[in-house]
Design an enzyme around this catalytic site. Structure first.
Site, PDB file in Angstrom:
ATOM      1  CG  ASP A 195      58.630  17.363 -48.062  1.00 15.60           C
ATOM      2  OD1 ASP A 195      58.739  18.498 -47.573  1.00 15.60           O
ATOM      3  OD2 ASP A 195      58.046  16.422 -47.488  1.00 15.60           O
ATOM      4  CE1 TYR A 205      50.281  16.343 -51.291  1.00 13.74           C
ATOM      5  CE2 TYR A 205      48.218  16.339 -50.062  1.00 13.74           C
ATOM      6  CZ  TYR A 205      49.398  16.969 -50.435  1.00 13.74           C
ATOM      7  OH  TYR A 205      49.680  18.213 -49.945  1.00 13.74           O
ATOM      8  CG  ASP A 249      60.868  11.939 -46.272  1.00 11.68           C
ATOM      9  OD1 ASP A 249      62.024  11.661 -45.901  1.00 11.68           O
ATOM     10  OD2 ASP A 249      60.518  13.108 -46.517  1.00 11.68           O
ATOM     11  NE  ARG A 299      57.102  14.923 -44.794  1.00  6.74           N
ATOM     12  CZ  ARG A 299      57.841  15.851 -44.182  1.00  6.74           C
ATOM     13  NH1 ARG A 299      59.046  15.560 -43.753  1.00  6.74           N
ATOM     14  NH2 ARG A 299      57.351  17.053 -43.968  1.00  6.74           N
TER      15      ARG A 299
END
Length: 298
Positions: A41, A69, A83, A182
């Site tokens: 993103d 991550y 988000d 997310r």
């Protein structure tokens, strides 16, 4: 002049799309033939894997690798995108947020670890009746996505910080391909009864490729390309056919004598000159290429 050919690791900065990075790479390397193995993103930073030239054929074997991550989950508010780029849809009362102890956070995280069924974010790129979910959501349509089986190998809380009407949780996640971090933020907030969304996300690893080896998106003209043979050998076993076997594999023939040289479903066939012939799979006692590199760039 030979066209560039290989795997390019890029550290994407925040505020631009993955497509923007591909466009920069095309200009920097003066080639149109560039693809990517999974987007990030605009808000997110970290590792993008690009295939350049004939090496785009390898990307299908990279897409399914597991990933690492680091992220920050903000508890106390939910958004319509899960988000920080979205609009806040609900906020928690101060008393409810105060009741979110570290013990409750740890328990919520534990419940989202291991094999889970995850409903992707409504603004994901998943297609619904031929259209991307995020396009439907932005058009004001209700998007009902089906749960998908994913594996969260580890979900570790690194720190918990109190803010103005929120509680920020720094986490590290190792997960299977297809996982939406997310959605983990959303589900943790829902489990705790206070709402949650992602405020930061960085991809630090895809399979054997760490972000530490990636080039800056501002310096792609000088970034090193991993040769196809080297990149393929990082994600699957390596097999060394002789010159005759390599020729037959390139011509689509079944080749005996190599099936016992590797374990797992497939292997990278590298010829005596160190060039990637292609990706091979077993066919009984023989092997056969399921992906061949062009001979001139193998």
């Amino acid at each position: 002049m030979a066209q560039p050919d290989g795997i390019l690791l890029v550290d994407k900065p925040g505020g631009i799309t993955s497509h923007d990075v591909v466009a920069r790479a095309r200009r920097a390397l003066d080639t149109r033939k560039i693809g990517h193995a999974g987007t990030l993103d605009p808000m997110a930073t970290g590792l993008l894997i690009l295939g350049v030239g004939a090496a785009t054929r390898l990307l299908t074997f990279v897409v399914g690798l597991d990933k690492d991550y680091t992220a920050t989950i903000r508890l106390g508010a939910a958004t319509d995108t899960d988000d920080a780029d979205g609009q806040i849809t609900a906020t928690a009362a101060a008393s409810a947020l105060a009741a979110v102890t570290r013990e409750r956070i740890d328990a919520g995280v534990a419940g989202l670890t291991g094999p889970i069924a995850q409903v992707p974010s409504r603004v994901s790129a998943i297609k619904v009746d031929g259209r991307r979910a995020y396009d439907l959501a932005r058009a004001g349509q209700d998007v009902a996505l089906k749960a998908r089986d994913v594996v969260i190998s580890s979900f570790d809380v690194l720190a918990v910080r109190d803010g103005d009407g929120c509680r920020d949780v720094d986490v590290a996640v190792t997960c299977s391909s297809g996982t939406y971090v997310r959605a983990l933020a959303r589900d943790l907030g829902e489990h705790l009864g206070v709402g949650g969304h992602l405020t930061a996300l960085r991809r630090t690893r895809i399979g054997p490729f760490p972000v530490a080896d990636a080039a800056s998106a501002d310096d792609l003209a000088h970034a090193p390309l991993l040769p196809p043979a080297r990149a393929a050998a990082l994600v699957m076993p390596e097999v060394h056919p002789d010159a005759d076997q390599a020729r037959d594999l390139r011509h689509g023939k079944r080749v005996p004598g190599l099936a016992d040289a590797f374990t797992g479903p497939r292997a990278a066939a590298v010829d005596p000159e160190g060039r990637l012939v292609g990706v091979i799979e077993r066919r009984g006692d023989d092997v056969k290429s399921v992906m061949n590199m062009p001979e001139e760039s193998a």
